[in-house]
Design a protein around this motif. Sequence first.
Motif, PDB file in Angstrom:
ATOM      1  N   HIS A  46     103.769 -45.955  14.991  1.00  0.00           N
ATOM      2  CA  HIS A  46     103.461 -47.202  15.695  1.00  0.00           C
ATOM      3  C   HIS A  46     101.965 -47.440  15.938  1.00  0.00           C
ATOM      4  N   GLY A  47     101.139 -46.432  15.720  1.00  0.00           N
ATOM      5  CA  GLY A  47      99.735 -46.537  16.087  1.00  0.00           C
ATOM      6  C   GLY A  47      98.843 -47.088  14.985  1.00  0.00           C
ATOM      7  N   ASP A  48      97.537 -47.036  15.251  1.00  0.00           N
ATOM      8  CA  ASP A  48      96.512 -47.479  14.310  1.00  0.00           C
ATOM      9  C   ASP A  48      96.314 -46.379  13.275  1.00  0.00           C
ATOM     10  N   ARG A  49      96.894 -46.562  12.116  1.00  0.00           N
ATOM     11  CA  ARG A  49      96.906 -45.480  11.140  1.00  0.00           C
ATOM     12  C   ARG A  49      95.520 -45.163  10.596  1.00  0.00           C
ATOM     13  N   GLU A  50      94.696 -46.169  10.426  1.00  0.00           N
ATOM     14  CA  GLU A  50      93.358 -45.886   9.918  1.00  0.00           C
ATOM     15  C   GLU A  50      92.586 -45.041  10.926  1.00  0.00           C
ATOM     16  N   ARG A  51      92.708 -45.362  12.200  1.00  0.00           N
ATOM     17  CA  ARG A  51      91.993 -44.591  13.227  1.00  0.00           C
ATOM     18  C   ARG A  51      92.574 -43.188  13.365  1.00  0.00           C
ATOM     19  N   GLY A  81     102.514 -39.691   6.015  1.00  0.00           N
ATOM     20  CA  GLY A  81     101.415 -38.771   5.710  1.00  0.00           C
ATOM     21  C   GLY A  81     101.321 -38.475   4.228  1.00  0.00           C
ATOM     22  N   ALA A  82     102.462 -38.239   3.596  1.00  0.00           N
ATOM     23  CA  ALA A  82     102.464 -37.951   2.159  1.00  0.00           C
ATOM     24  C   ALA A  82     101.979 -39.154   1.368  1.00  0.00           C
ATOM     25  N   GLU A  83     102.415 -40.352   1.765  1.00  0.00           N
ATOM     26  CA  GLU A  83     101.996 -41.560   1.057  1.00  0.00           C
ATOM     27  C   GLU A  83     100.498 -41.798   1.191  1.00  0.00           C
ATOM     28  N   LEU A  84      99.922 -41.367   2.313  1.00  0.00           N
ATOM     29  CA  LEU A  84      98.479 -41.512   2.501  1.00  0.00           C
ATOM     30  C   LEU A  84      97.677 -40.494   1.699  1.00  0.00           C
ATOM     31  N   GLY A  85      98.352 -39.442   1.222  1.00  0.00           N
ATOM     32  CA  GLY A  85      97.680 -38.488   0.354  1.00  0.00           C
ATOM     33  C   GLY A  85      97.406 -37.124   0.947  1.00  0.00           C
ATOM     34  N   TYR A  86      97.994 -36.811   2.102  1.00  0.00           N
ATOM     35  CA  TYR A  86      97.812 -35.465   2.653  1.00  0.00           C
ATOM     36  C   TYR A  86      98.481 -34.434   1.752  1.00  0.00           C
ATOM     37  N   ASP A  87      97.905 -33.245   1.703  1.00  0.00           N
ATOM     38  CA  ASP A  87      98.386 -32.180   0.824  1.00  0.00           C
ATOM     39  C   ASP A  87      99.480 -31.329   1.451  1.00  0.00           C
ATOM     40  N   GLU A  88      99.637 -31.427   2.753  1.00  0.00           N
ATOM     41  CA  GLU A  88     100.614 -30.614   3.477  1.00  0.00           C
ATOM     42  C   GLU A  88     100.916 -31.318   4.783  1.00  0.00           C
ATOM     43  N   ILE A  89     102.140 -31.155   5.260  1.00  0.00           N
ATOM     44  CA  ILE A  89     102.529 -31.642   6.580  1.00  0.00           C
ATOM     45  C   ILE A  89     102.889 -30.424   7.424  1.00  0.00           C
ATOM     46  N   ASN A  90     102.236 -30.283   8.572  1.00  0.00           N
ATOM     47  CA  ASN A  90     102.442 -29.123   9.439  1.00  0.00           C
ATOM     48  C   ASN A  90     103.079 -29.571  10.745  1.00  0.00           C
ATOM     49  N   LEU A  91     104.076 -28.838  11.200  1.00  0.00           N
ATOM     50  CA  LEU A  91     104.733 -29.132  12.473  1.00  0.00           C
ATOM     51  C   LEU A  91     104.204 -28.201  13.549  1.00  0.00           C
TER      52      LEU A  91
END
Length: 334
Positions: A46-51, A81-91
Motif C-alpha cells: 500500500h505504500g510509496d514503492r519508489e521511496r 519485490g521480485a518484479e522490481l528486480g530484487y535477487d532474494e526475498i528475506n523474511l
Amino acid sequence: MQYQAHRFCVAPMMDWTDRHCRVFHRRLTKRALLYTEMVTADAVIHGDRERLLGFSNEEHPLALQLGGSDPAKLAVAARIGAELGYDEINLNVGCPSDRVQEGRFGACLMAEPQLVAACVAAMRDSQPVPVTVKCRIGIDDQDSESDLTRFIETVAESGCRTFIVHARKAWLKGLSPKENREVPPLDYQRVYRLKDRRPDLTIILNGGIETIEDAQTHLQHLDGVMLGRAAYQNPYLLACVDSVIFGEPSDPTTRGDALAAMLPYVGAHLAKGGRLSNITRHVLGLYHGQPRGRAFRRHLSERATDASATANVLSEAIALAQYGGERQDRSDAA
C-alpha cells in the motif's frame, strides 16, 4: 539457487541500510550481498514503492527483507519485490522490538514455526526468486538446541534452503532492541552444530562479527557470514572483501577514491531535490581510526546538514581527510 554472495553479507538495519548506504557500500565491494532495511508487507502493498523499495541497478546482488505474518500478504509483497528486480526475498524472524511484536512479526514468530513455514511457502509459490529466513537461536524460554532444530526443520520443509542465524537468543520482554543485540550471550557453537546436522542447508552466521579475520574463522565452519554494525561503522573493512573472502581481484580503492566515485551519484540525488546529508551520514565512519578522521567527520557533520549544501562539501571533506587543510586541528585523530 545458492548465491556465492552469501559468503559475505551486510545486514539489514533499520534507518541505516537505505539505498544511499548500499550504493556507498557497493563502491567498496562488488561481491557482498546487500540487504534493504526491513519493510512490512503492508507497506510494500500500500505504500510509496519508489521511496520504500527503489534501488539502483549497481546495488546488485541485493535482497529485500520483509516483515509480516500473513502468508497471503507476504506472497503479494514477495511478488512485487521480485518484479522490481530484487535477487532474494528475506523474511525477518529475528527482530525483537515491541513495535514489531505488536504487528505479530519478527522474533516472536519463532514460537510459531508452522506459521513461518506457511509464510515461506506462500512467498515461494508467488514468485521465482529465492526466499530466505533470518532468525535468532531462540526466544525467551524457548531457547534449547532442540527448539532451534525444530524451528529450522519445520521451515526447511516449506522449501527454504537458506537461514541467516543471529547467534543470540532474544528476550521479547524486558530488553530493548539494543540490549537484545548485546546482553544475551553469543553462542557460535550452536550455529556450527546446526550446520553439522543439516549440511544440505545454507547457514549464514550473524552477530558480533567485527573483522574480516573473524569472518574467515567462521567461514571454516559455515557457508557465510553477515556483518551489521561493524560494516556500517567501519565501512572500509568492506574494501578487502572481494579479494580476501571471494578470492577475486578487486579494484585498489582508497578511501578517497571510494568517496570520489560517489560524487556523480551525489550530484544526481541533489538534482532531484535530495539533501547532501541523506548520503553523507552513511560515510562518516570511512576514516575510522585514521589521522584526520575526526576532522573529516566534523566537516561533514557541520556543513553537509545545511539544506543548501552541495557536492563541494563532500569534495572538501575528501581533501581534508587526505591532505589536511586550514580546518584541520593537528591534534585530531579518529
